[in-house]
Design a protein around this motif. Structure first.
Motif, short mmCIF file in Angstrom:
data_model
loop_
_atom_site.label_atom_id
_atom_site.label_comp_id
_atom_site.label_asym_id
_atom_site.label_seq_id
_atom_site.Cartn_x
_atom_site.Cartn_y
_atom_site.Cartn_z
N LEU A 31 -7.75 -2.61 -4.93
CA LEU A 31 -8.22 -3.01 -6.26
C LEU A 31 -9.54 -3.77 -6.22
N GLY A 32 -10.20 -3.77 -5.05
CA GLY A 32 -11.54 -4.32 -4.97
C GLY A 32 -12.46 -3.53 -5.90
N GLN A 33 -12.10 -2.27 -6.09
CA GLN A 33 -12.76 -1.42 -7.08
C GLN A 33 -11.73 -1.08 -8.14
N PRO A 34 -12.11 -1.00 -9.42
CA PRO A 34 -11.11 -0.69 -10.46
C PRO A 34 -10.45 0.65 -10.22
N LYS A 35 -9.13 0.71 -10.39
CA LYS A 35 -8.39 1.94 -10.17
C LYS A 35 -7.22 2.09 -11.13
N HIS A 36 -6.76 3.35 -11.27
CA HIS A 36 -5.49 3.59 -11.95
C HIS A 36 -4.37 3.36 -10.95
N GLY A 37 -3.14 3.28 -11.44
CA GLY A 37 -1.99 3.07 -10.57
C GLY A 37 -1.92 4.13 -9.49
N TYR A 38 -2.09 5.40 -9.88
CA TYR A 38 -1.97 6.46 -8.89
C TYR A 38 -3.15 6.42 -7.92
N GLY A 39 -4.30 5.98 -8.39
CA GLY A 39 -5.46 5.87 -7.52
C GLY A 39 -5.18 4.96 -6.34
N ILE A 40 -4.37 3.91 -6.59
CA ILE A 40 -4.01 2.97 -5.53
C ILE A 40 -3.18 3.68 -4.47
N ILE A 41 -2.17 4.45 -4.93
CA ILE A 41 -1.29 5.16 -4.00
C ILE A 41 -2.09 6.12 -3.13
N GLN A 42 -3.00 6.87 -3.78
CA GLN A 42 -3.81 7.84 -3.04
C GLN A 42 -4.71 7.15 -2.02
N GLU A 75 -7.88 -4.19 -11.66
CA GLU A 75 -8.98 -4.65 -10.81
C GLU A 75 -8.67 -6.05 -10.33
N ILE A 76 -9.21 -6.40 -9.16
CA ILE A 76 -8.97 -7.74 -8.62
C ILE A 76 -9.77 -8.78 -9.42
N THR A 77 -9.23 -9.98 -9.53
CA THR A 77 -9.92 -11.06 -10.24
C THR A 77 -10.56 -12.01 -9.22
N GLU A 78 -11.27 -13.00 -9.71
CA GLU A 78 -11.89 -14.00 -8.82
C GLU A 78 -10.82 -14.70 -8.00
N LEU A 79 -9.70 -14.99 -8.65
CA LEU A 79 -8.58 -15.64 -7.96
C LEU A 79 -8.04 -14.74 -6.86
N GLY A 80 -7.93 -13.44 -7.17
CA GLY A 80 -7.47 -12.48 -6.18
C GLY A 80 -8.43 -12.39 -5.01
N LYS A 81 -9.72 -12.46 -5.32
CA LYS A 81 -10.72 -12.37 -4.25
C LYS A 81 -10.61 -13.58 -3.32
N GLU A 82 -10.31 -14.74 -3.91
CA GLU A 82 -10.14 -15.94 -3.09
C GLU A 82 -8.96 -15.76 -2.13
N LEU A 83 -7.85 -15.19 -2.68
CA LEU A 83 -6.66 -14.93 -1.87
C LEU A 83 -7.00 -14.00 -0.72
N MET A 84 -7.76 -12.93 -1.03
CA MET A 84 -8.10 -11.96 0.00
C MET A 84 -8.98 -12.58 1.08
N ARG A 85 -9.89 -13.47 0.70
CA ARG A 85 -10.77 -14.11 1.69
C ARG A 85 -9.95 -14.90 2.69
N VAL A 86 -8.97 -15.65 2.17
CA VAL A 86 -8.09 -16.44 3.06
C VAL A 86 -7.29 -15.51 3.96
N GLU A 87 -6.77 -14.42 3.38
CA GLU A 87 -5.93 -13.49 4.14
C GLU A 87 -6.75 -12.77 5.21
N VAL A 88 -7.97 -12.35 4.86
CA VAL A 88 -8.82 -11.64 5.84
C VAL A 88 -9.13 -12.57 7.01
N LYS A 89 -9.35 -13.85 6.71
CA LYS A 89 -9.62 -14.83 7.76
C LYS A 89 -8.43 -14.89 8.72
N ARG A 90 -7.22 -14.93 8.15
CA ARG A 90 -6.00 -14.98 8.95
C ARG A 90 -5.87 -13.72 9.80
N LEU A 91 -6.14 -12.55 9.19
CA LEU A 91 -6.01 -11.30 9.92
C LEU A 91 -7.03 -11.19 11.04
N LYS A 92 -8.24 -11.72 10.79
CA LYS A 92 -9.26 -11.69 11.84
C LYS A 92 -8.82 -12.52 13.04
#
Lengths: 426, 113
Positions: free
Chosen positions: B24-35, B78-95
């Motif tokens: 959801l970093g890019q806007p998508k439909h529900g099925y777009g996510i699955i694909q 689509e992801i929100t600013e709050l979602g982006k913050e969550l992803m930044r923390v998670e990506v740091k952890r995954l790295k």
């Protein structure tokens, strides 16, 4: 400029058109007081803007990126009580027809469903009272009207003391009371119908259903497309012999058994065609053996995106219960090798099972609780009654015992279905 | 919801939640996510509609994604600013996980090869 609009939130489209008009006159929305229902405008240049009102999860008063890109700008955003949702008023310089991305109507529709549901519940409550009242009152009124001398019509309560012992009576306040309840019920029916109409117009149902049907054709396999086409050909030439009807009530208490049964029918060459509105009659067409997965899915509350996501993924809705809440849907999907699933994570599957069990428990607990309470009370009376030789009370026992046993048995089935489902590997 | 509650609710993210929010970093439909998820995991993860619907509802309620309607009245996420913050923390952890996995990979090598 201030305008008082008490019912603005019940006809969103009308309010949006009104805001468009105000913008054209040169008034820009400055603030909305959710409690006093007053709209505050400030003087501005005359603008031709499209206005939209969004109701959604508290986003801190910001408009989402996608909306901003489409040209929407924030007018004002108000938090509701408990801070869970907010109303966002926005405008766009583009014309309505040119705007491609709009705020979602889902939460608005859900809000109307909830309010409509509450009014319906109150209406049902009053209807029960009305029916029980009329049930006792009507025979008396009819007898009195036919000139029976066993029934008295009394104008006021004061005369009650002078009634002979064998006479039944009814007062004018009984009549007016019953009529008042009827009036309330009628008003509630009107309100619920108006709300449902607003909901329908927000949904724009026909256009969406058309598009969804086209979508599910797009996304499914080419092969299954041919199968579906041949199925439709068969439909046109239905005759008495090829249609098989089976009754199956209460399948929603044991959905896993229903799924097994439907898949068994398909393996015997009986293709499920449709269900009746109530969901108790199953219509099968004699055809080829098919590999189809059936899933009976329960949702505490559903909305348009529920149907969107499932149908886009190739699931077909064979049956859907009415209303947005406590929704049962039977989904089907043809497959070749891998059995399709709707829950790809076991934790989601288990969470749904728990929600279902919880919903049923909330439904059965008060029923079982009340009937058990009465049953126990009567048990205490039994010894005394046997002494006095009053077996006339036995039918009353059955009156309490029967629902207790019926509901109890259903609830046991629900619990057993839950434990069966937990053990399934999927 | 504030970021602290979000982190508490979602961290560490399940594969499903992570991939859905990633898509959801890019806007998508529900099925777009699955694909999208099926494509970027080379078919390993095929999200179920029930899972996607449930997760999207939960994410919408927490405020990590936003919803709109497109011209055909279909829902776009689509992801929100709050979602982006969550992803930044998670990506740091995954790295951090990834770096350590590569660092200590030798300890788990198959000796018999």
């Amino acid at each position: 400029m201030k305008v008082f609009k008490p019912f603005w939130s019940f006809n969103i489209e009308k309010t949006e058109a009104w805001l468009d008009e105000k913008a054209r006159e040169g008034f820009e929305l400055k603030d909305v007081n959710l409690y006093t229902k007053v709209f505050h405008f400030k003087d501005n240049e005359k603008k031709k803007t499209t206005n939209s009102i969004a109701y959604g999860i508290n986003q801190g008063g910001a408009i989402s990126a996608a909306l901003k890109r489409e040209g929407w700008t924030l007018l004002c955003s108000k938090k509701t009580l408990f801070n869970k949702r907010d109303w966002t008023f926005m405008e766009n310089v583009k014309r309505k027809e040119d705007i491609k991305i709009n705020p979602s109507r889902e939460k608005l529709i859900k809000r109307l469903s909830l309010i409509s549901g509450l009014f319906s519940a109150v209406m049902i409550y009053f209807s029960i009272i009305f029916i029980s009242f009329s049930f006792l009152l009507l025979p008396l009124v009819i007898q009195w009207a036919l000139g029976s001398n066993k029934v008295l019509y009394i104008k006021s309560v004061a005369e009650q003391s002078s009634i002979p012992k064998n006479m039944s009576y009814f007062t004018s306040s009984d009549i007016t009371g019953t009529l008042k309840i009827l009036a309330v019920i009628i008003v509630l029916i009107v309100i619920v119908r108006a709300l449902e109409k607003r909901k329908k117009s927000l949904k724009s149902i026909t256009k969406k259903v058309e598009l969804l049907e086209n979508e599910s054709k797009e996304y499914s396999d080419v092969n299954s497309e041919n199968e579906r086409n041949s199925c439709l050909e068969d439909e046109a030439s239905f005759d008495e012999d090829s249609l098989v009807v089976k009754k199956r009530r209460g399948w929603w208490f044991e959905p896993d058994k229903l799924e097994e049964w439907l898949e068994e029918m398909e393996s015997k060459g009986l293709n499920l065609y449709k269900l009746d509105i109530k969901g108790t009659k199953f219509y099968f067409v004699k055809g080829r053996k098919r590999k189809i997965k059936y899933i009976a899915d329960y949702q505490n509350s559903s909305d348009d995106s529920y149907y969107e996501i499932y149908t886009q993924d190739g699931w077909e809705s064979v049956f859907a219960s009415k209303g947005d809440f406590l929704k049962w849907t039977i989904w089907s999907k043809k497959y070749k090798e891998d059995i399709p699933r709707i829950y790809s994570e076991r934790s989601d599957y288990l969470k749904q099972l728990r929600k279902r069990l919880f919903a049923y428990t909330c439904y059965f607990a008060p029923l079982l609780g009340i009937t058990s309470y009465f049953f126990i009370k009567m048990l205490n009376l039994l010894p005394g009654l046997i002494e006095k030789d009053r077996f006339g009370i036995l039918p009353l026992y059955l009156f309490v015992l029967t629902p207790l046993l019926i509901w109890g048995e259903l609830y046991v089935r629900v619990i057993r279905a839950y434990f069966r489902a937990i053990r399934v590997n999927s | 919801m504030c970021i602290d509650r979000i982190l508490k609710t979602y961290m560490p993210m399940t594969e499903t939640a992570f991939y859905i929010l990633l898509s959801l970093g890019q806007p998508k439909h529900g099925y777009g996510i699955i694909q999208h998820v099926e494509k970027i995991t080379n078919g390993r993860i095929k999200l179920g509609s029930g899972t996607v619907y449930g997760t999207l509802t939960k994410m919408q309620n927490s405020g990590v994604i936003s919803v709109c309607s497109d011209e055909e009245r279909k829902t776009i996420y689509e992801i929100t600013e709050l979602g982006k913050e969550l992803m930044r923390v998670e990506v740091k952890r995954l790295k951090e996980l990834h770096n350590n996995a590569v660092l200590f990979e030798e300890d788990f090598k198959n000796e018999s090869i």
